[in-house]
Design an enzyme around this catalytic site. Structure first.
Site, PDB file in Angstrom:
ATOM      1  N   GLN A  98      -4.706  -1.430   9.729  1.00 18.78           N
ATOM      2  CA  GLN A  98      -4.842  -2.837   9.094  1.00 18.78           C
ATOM      3  C   GLN A  98      -5.146  -3.846  10.005  1.00 18.78           C
ATOM      4  OE1 GLN A  98      -3.769  -3.423   5.885  1.00 18.78           O
ATOM      5  NE2 GLN A  98      -3.861  -5.648   5.985  1.00 18.78           N
ATOM      6  N   ASP A 113     -11.202   2.628   3.858  1.00 13.11           N
ATOM      7  CA  ASP A 113     -11.528   1.210   3.872  1.00 13.11           C
ATOM      8  C   ASP A 113     -13.083   0.940   3.930  1.00 13.11           C
ATOM      9  OD1 ASP A 113      -9.468  -0.698   4.104  1.00 13.11           O
ATOM     10  OD2 ASP A 113      -9.131  -0.483   6.390  1.00 13.11           O
ATOM     11  N   LYS A 137       0.713  -1.041  -0.190  1.00 10.19           N
ATOM     12  CA  LYS A 137      -0.037   0.123  -0.096  1.00 10.19           C
ATOM     13  C   LYS A 137       0.984   1.307   0.025  1.00 10.19           C
ATOM     14  CE  LYS A 137      -3.755  -2.522   2.279  1.00 10.19           C
ATOM     15  NZ  LYS A 137      -4.581  -2.781   3.648  1.00 10.19           N
TER      16      LYS A 137
END
Ligand code: GUN
Length: 290
Positions: free
Chosen positions: A97, A120, A53
């Site tokens: 995460q 997200d 990422k």
């Protein structure tokens, strides 16, 4: 006839090229999209996802920062860090995460992120807006899957899509997105009876279970679009999907490889959400609502 391989890397590359231009233009106007990723603990898969990422952000000009925290950090400390990022106008997207250590509530952490920075698409406000068809940050993997399917030229309208797996990250939201595209959606999971009978009816089969090679050619309707979301590491170190790629590619119409199928699209959609977040927040006083 053998399937066309859906090369997520290639599709991602072309979308990212467009985004690089967009970021360049935003920077000229004084707006640099910023993403902060929080990584807690030492899970090797999470470390490699976060690295990917970070690299993707750098490649297209998004300002990225990774905050690494020890697995022993308290939930309170993590929530305070998130609040600091919520208040920082240069941070447009926040991603924690997952998975988190078991002493930390994922739900509490996701809820702590301001919905307008939730790139997200996991915050209940964004999930709720997705369910009722209102504007929302779409979760990255499901969004990437739908983009990939569209690029096959397949029209989803009236098609039968079968989704295996009912996770909050993939199964549930991808079923909603496919339904919004006017597909007829069947959801299957670990308790589903006669799985093969259902999957053989699928024009589009999305497999998001996390069980290496569970889907074989006996499950697949010849000519179907097969999307494999599984990423399973074998003892040999090799990464494989949930689908037996070698045999299913002989009968499917389209199939995604693992790696190089869905994964690059997930990251691409994260970049897209971060750019969108930056643009929206730039219209707000002090960068954040509140
Ligand atoms: N862990 C596995 N997939 C994801 C994802 O898409 N977002 C976050 N935050 N964590 C994950």
């Amino acid at each position: 006839m053998a399937a066309t391989i859906l090369d997520g890397k290639e599709v991602a590359k072309s979308i990212r090229a467009e985004m690089t231009n967009e970021v360049e233009n935003l920077k000229k106007q004084g707006l640099t999209p910023g993403l902060t990723v929080i990584l807690v603990g030492e899970d090797p898969a999470s470390h490699s996802y976060v690295k990917a990422k970070e690299k993707a952000c750098q490649e297209i000009g998004i300002q990225s920062e990774v905050i690494r925290m020890d697995a022993s950090i308290s939930q309170k400390e993590l929530l305070e860090t998130i609040e600091r990022l919520n208040q920082n106008p240069n941070v447009h997207g926040i991603l924690v995460q997952l998975p988190l250590p078991s002493h930390i509530s994922e739900h509490a952490v996701i809820e702590a992120i301001r919905p307008e920075k939730d790139v997200d698409g996991f915050h209940p406000i964004n999930v709720g807006n997705l369910v009722i068809g209102q504007e929302a940050f779409l979760p990255c993997t499901p969004h990437g899957i739908v983009e990939l399917i569209k690029r096959t030229g397949t029209r989803l309208d009236g098609k039968h899509a079968v989704v295996i797996g009912r996770s909050n990250i993939v199964g549930k939201p991808v079923a909603l997105l496919l339904q919004q595209e006017n597909a007829t959606v069947t959801m299957c999971h670990s308790r589903t009876k006669n799985l093969e009978q259902l999957t053989r009816q699928a024009d589009i089969l999305v497999v998001a279970v996390g069980k290496a090679h569970m889907i074989g050619k006996e499950h697949v309707n010849p000519g179907a679009v097969v999307i494999d979301v599984g990423v399973n590491r074998m003892d040999s170190g090799k990464l494989v999907g949930d689908v037996k790629f070698d045999e299913v590619k002989e009968i499917a119409g389209f199939i995604t490889p693992v790696p190089g199928g869905v994964g690059p699209m997930t990251i691409t959609m994260l970049l897209k959400n971060t750019i969108e977040a930056a643009k929206k927040q730039a219209l707000l006083p002090n960068g954040v609502k509140g």
